[in-house]
Design a protein around this motif. Sequence first.
Motif, PDB file in Angstrom:
ATOM      1  N   ILE A  24       0.847  -1.184   0.000  1.00  0.00           N
ATOM      2  CA  ILE A  24       0.000   0.000   0.000  1.00  0.00           C
ATOM      3  C   ILE A  24       0.888   1.240   0.000  1.00  0.00           C
ATOM      4  CG2 ILE A  24      -1.798   1.253   1.262  1.00  0.00           C
ATOM      5  CD1 ILE A  24      -2.166  -1.611   2.738  1.00  0.00           C
ATOM      6  N   ARG A  25       0.656   2.129  -0.932  1.00  0.00           N
ATOM      7  CA  ARG A  25       1.332   3.421  -0.944  1.00  0.00           C
ATOM      8  C   ARG A  25       0.659   4.306   0.099  1.00  0.00           C
ATOM      9  NH1 ARG A  25       1.886   7.981  -3.945  1.00  0.00           N
ATOM     10  NH2 ARG A  25      -0.330   7.913  -4.390  1.00  0.00           N
ATOM     11  N   VAL A  26       1.433   4.983   0.931  1.00  0.00           N
ATOM     12  CA  VAL A  26       0.875   5.838   1.979  1.00  0.00           C
ATOM     13  C   VAL A  26      -0.122   6.835   1.380  1.00  0.00           C
ATOM     14  CG1 VAL A  26       1.437   7.641   3.668  1.00  0.00           C
ATOM     15  CG2 VAL A  26       2.794   5.538   3.585  1.00  0.00           C
ATOM     16  N   GLY A  27       0.152   7.332   0.188  1.00  0.00           N
ATOM     17  CA  GLY A  27      -0.742   8.271  -0.473  1.00  0.00           C
ATOM     18  C   GLY A  27      -2.068   7.668  -0.890  1.00  0.00           C
ATOM     19  N   ASP A  28      -2.175   6.331  -0.850  1.00  0.00           N
ATOM     20  CA  ASP A  28      -3.417   5.642  -1.218  1.00  0.00           C
ATOM     21  C   ASP A  28      -4.263   5.279   0.007  1.00  0.00           C
ATOM     22  OD1 ASP A  28      -2.916   5.803  -3.934  1.00  0.00           O
ATOM     23  OD2 ASP A  28      -1.886   3.874  -4.007  1.00  0.00           O
ATOM     24  N   ILE A  29      -3.986   5.946   1.123  1.00  0.00           N
ATOM     25  CA  ILE A  29      -4.755   5.769   2.350  1.00  0.00           C
ATOM     26  C   ILE A  29      -5.479   7.083   2.627  1.00  0.00           C
ATOM     27  CG2 ILE A  29      -4.621   5.377   4.849  1.00  0.00           C
ATOM     28  CD1 ILE A  29      -2.023   3.785   4.321  1.00  0.00           C
ATOM     29  N   GLY A  30      -6.760   6.990   2.929  1.00  0.00           N
ATOM     30  CA  GLY A  30      -7.509   8.214   3.193  1.00  0.00           C
ATOM     31  C   GLY A  30      -8.564   8.051   4.266  1.00  0.00           C
ATOM     32  N   VAL A  31      -8.941   9.175   4.852  1.00  0.00           N
ATOM     33  CA  VAL A  31      -9.958   9.207   5.894  1.00  0.00           C
ATOM     34  C   VAL A  31     -10.960  10.300   5.547  1.00  0.00           C
ATOM     35  CG1 VAL A  31     -10.409   9.598   8.344  1.00  0.00           C
ATOM     36  CG2 VAL A  31      -8.303   8.475   7.649  1.00  0.00           C
ATOM     37  N   SER A  32     -12.234   9.979   5.624  1.00  0.00           N
ATOM     38  CA  SER A  32     -13.291  10.975   5.496  1.00  0.00           C
ATOM     39  C   SER A  32     -14.017  11.052   6.837  1.00  0.00           C
ATOM     40  CB  SER A  32     -14.279  10.602   4.389  1.00  0.00           C
ATOM     41  OG  SER A  32     -15.398  11.468   4.429  1.00  0.00           O
ATOM     42  N   ARG A  33     -13.731  12.108   7.577  1.00  0.00           N
ATOM     43  CA  ARG A  33     -14.379  12.258   8.888  1.00  0.00           C
ATOM     44  C   ARG A  33     -15.883  12.488   8.725  1.00  0.00           C
ATOM     45  NH1 ARG A  33     -10.089  11.747  11.663  1.00  0.00           N
ATOM     46  NH2 ARG A  33      -8.217  12.974  11.536  1.00  0.00           N
ATOM     47  N   ALA A  34     -16.266  13.220   7.691  1.00  0.00           N
ATOM     48  CA  ALA A  34     -17.689  13.497   7.458  1.00  0.00           C
ATOM     49  C   ALA A  34     -18.472  12.213   7.194  1.00  0.00           C
ATOM     50  CB  ALA A  34     -17.856  14.468   6.294  1.00  0.00           C
ATOM     51  N   ARG A  35     -17.858  11.282   6.458  1.00  0.00           N
ATOM     52  CA  ARG A  35     -18.524  10.011   6.134  1.00  0.00           C
ATOM     53  C   ARG A  35     -18.214   8.919   7.147  1.00  0.00           C
ATOM     54  NH1 ARG A  35     -17.538   8.351   0.175  1.00  0.00           N
ATOM     55  NH2 ARG A  35     -19.197   6.937   0.734  1.00  0.00           N
ATOM     56  N   VAL A  81       5.980   2.908   0.806  1.00  0.00           N
ATOM     57  CA  VAL A  81       5.180   1.696   0.628  1.00  0.00           C
ATOM     58  C   VAL A  81       5.148   0.894   1.926  1.00  0.00           C
ATOM     59  CG1 VAL A  81       4.976  -0.468  -0.648  1.00  0.00           C
ATOM     60  CG2 VAL A  81       5.703   1.606  -1.837  1.00  0.00           C
ATOM     61  N   LEU A  82       3.940   0.481   2.300  1.00  0.00           N
ATOM     62  CA  LEU A  82       3.726  -0.338   3.483  1.00  0.00           C
ATOM     63  C   LEU A  82       3.342  -1.745   3.048  1.00  0.00           C
ATOM     64  CD1 LEU A  82       1.427   2.169   5.414  1.00  0.00           C
ATOM     65  CD2 LEU A  82       3.877   1.826   5.755  1.00  0.00           C
ATOM     66  N   SER A  83       3.791  -2.738   3.814  1.00  0.00           N
ATOM     67  CA  SER A  83       3.421  -4.125   3.555  1.00  0.00           C
ATOM     68  C   SER A  83       2.532  -4.607   4.702  1.00  0.00           C
ATOM     69  CB  SER A  83       4.676  -4.997   3.445  1.00  0.00           C
ATOM     70  OG  SER A  83       4.314  -6.342   3.204  1.00  0.00           O
ATOM     71  N   LEU A  84       1.281  -4.921   4.377  1.00  0.00           N
ATOM     72  CA  LEU A  84       0.298  -5.318   5.387  1.00  0.00           C
ATOM     73  C   LEU A  84       0.511  -6.766   5.813  1.00  0.00           C
ATOM     74  CD1 LEU A  84      -2.284  -4.453   6.933  1.00  0.00           C
ATOM     75  CD2 LEU A  84      -3.591  -5.351   5.006  1.00  0.00           C
ATOM     76  N   SER A 104       4.601  -4.651   8.255  1.00  0.00           N
ATOM     77  CA  SER A 104       5.980  -5.061   8.507  1.00  0.00           C
ATOM     78  C   SER A 104       6.761  -3.829   8.961  1.00  0.00           C
ATOM     79  CB  SER A 104       6.601  -5.678   7.253  1.00  0.00           C
ATOM     80  OG  SER A 104       6.680  -4.721   6.218  1.00  0.00           O
ATOM     81  N   GLY A 105       7.774  -4.037   9.764  1.00  0.00           N
ATOM     82  CA  GLY A 105       8.563  -2.929  10.276  1.00  0.00           C
ATOM     83  C   GLY A 105       7.982  -2.294  11.525  1.00  0.00           C
ATOM     84  N   GLY A 106       6.871  -2.820  12.036  1.00  0.00           N
ATOM     85  CA  GLY A 106       6.318  -2.341  13.291  1.00  0.00           C
ATOM     86  C   GLY A 106       5.278  -1.240  13.192  1.00  0.00           C
ATOM     87  N   GLY A 107       4.860  -0.873  12.003  1.00  0.00           N
ATOM     88  CA  GLY A 107       3.840   0.153  11.860  1.00  0.00           C
ATOM     89  C   GLY A 107       2.443  -0.401  12.093  1.00  0.00           C
ATOM     90  N   THR A 108       1.564   0.439  12.650  1.00  0.00           N
ATOM     91  CA  THR A 108       0.167   0.059  12.837  1.00  0.00           C
ATOM     92  C   THR A 108      -0.743   1.242  12.541  1.00  0.00           C
ATOM     93  OG1 THR A 108       0.172   0.634  15.194  1.00  0.00           O
ATOM     94  CG2 THR A 108       0.625  -1.669  14.636  1.00  0.00           C
ATOM     95  N   ILE A 109      -1.948   0.916  12.136  1.00  0.00           N
ATOM     96  CA  ILE A 109      -3.024   1.885  12.043  1.00  0.00           C
ATOM     97  C   ILE A 109      -4.170   1.312  12.866  1.00  0.00           C
ATOM     98  CG2 ILE A 109      -4.703   3.035  10.558  1.00  0.00           C
ATOM     99  CD1 ILE A 109      -2.637   2.952   8.303  1.00  0.00           C
ATOM    100  N   ARG A 110      -4.681   2.123  13.794  1.00  0.00           N
ATOM    101  CA  ARG A 110      -5.753   1.696  14.691  1.00  0.00           C
ATOM    102  C   ARG A 110      -6.993   2.529  14.401  1.00  0.00           C
ATOM    103  NH1 ARG A 110      -6.113  -1.087  19.568  1.00  0.00           N
ATOM    104  NH2 ARG A 110      -3.884  -1.481  19.424  1.00  0.00           N
ATOM    105  N   LEU A 111      -8.087   1.828  14.050  1.00  0.00           N
ATOM    106  CA  LEU A 111      -9.357   2.473  13.763  1.00  0.00           C
ATOM    107  C   LEU A 111     -10.316   2.169  14.905  1.00  0.00           C
ATOM    108  CD1 LEU A 111      -9.835   1.092  10.124  1.00  0.00           C
ATOM    109  CD2 LEU A 111      -8.556   3.134  10.804  1.00  0.00           C
ATOM    110  N   THR A 112     -10.792   3.181  15.585  1.00  0.00           N
ATOM    111  CA  THR A 112     -11.837   2.975  16.581  1.00  0.00           C
ATOM    112  C   THR A 112     -13.163   3.040  15.837  1.00  0.00           C
ATOM    113  OG1 THR A 112     -10.489   3.928  18.334  1.00  0.00           O
ATOM    114  CG2 THR A 112     -12.870   3.826  18.726  1.00  0.00           C
ATOM    115  N   VAL A 113     -13.956   1.957  15.939  1.00  0.00           N
ATOM    116  CA  VAL A 113     -15.182   1.852  15.152  1.00  0.00           C
ATOM    117  C   VAL A 113     -16.390   1.616  16.055  1.00  0.00           C
ATOM    118  CG1 VAL A 113     -13.987   1.009  13.077  1.00  0.00           C
ATOM    119  CG2 VAL A 113     -14.834  -0.643  14.751  1.00  0.00           C
TER     120      VAL A 113
END
Length: 137
Positions: A24-35, A81-84, A104-113
């Motif tokens: 995943i390219r970092v630029g291909d990650i997005g957040v819509s707070r409104a949605r 680039v991130l590897s999931l 990989s490399g220790g990165g995380t993204i945490r989504l509270t849902v």
Amino acid sequence: MLKLAVLDIEDLAIVSAHMQDAVIRVGDIGVSRARKQFALVANRYVWDEENQRQRRRSGLHFDRVLSVKSHNISRSDSDAVLSLLSIGFEETETPSGDVVLTFSGGGTIRLTVECLEAQLKDLGPSWTAASTPSHKE
């Protein structure tokens, strides 16, 4: 072409297996707070095609997202680039919790849902991958 919905932990485990080793390219990650939506586009490795090394462009989005936090991921370089490795769920108060994307490399993204609600969809044809992902050290 794959199209999967996530409504519970078992569904998420299936999506996690299909997304393992997606890049995943970092630029291909997005957040819509409104949605209240978190979305990404990835080149996933097609694990279900035996004896064929293939990748496929896929979109994954989570709905009912209350917050997004990242750790060890720099948003400043959109071409990084991130590897999931996996996608998991940590329930807090039923049905809410945290979706955790581990890279990989220790990165995380945490989504509270509010609850588990997501969709994975292939966006086009596959292409030959240069190699098969490996987790050997």
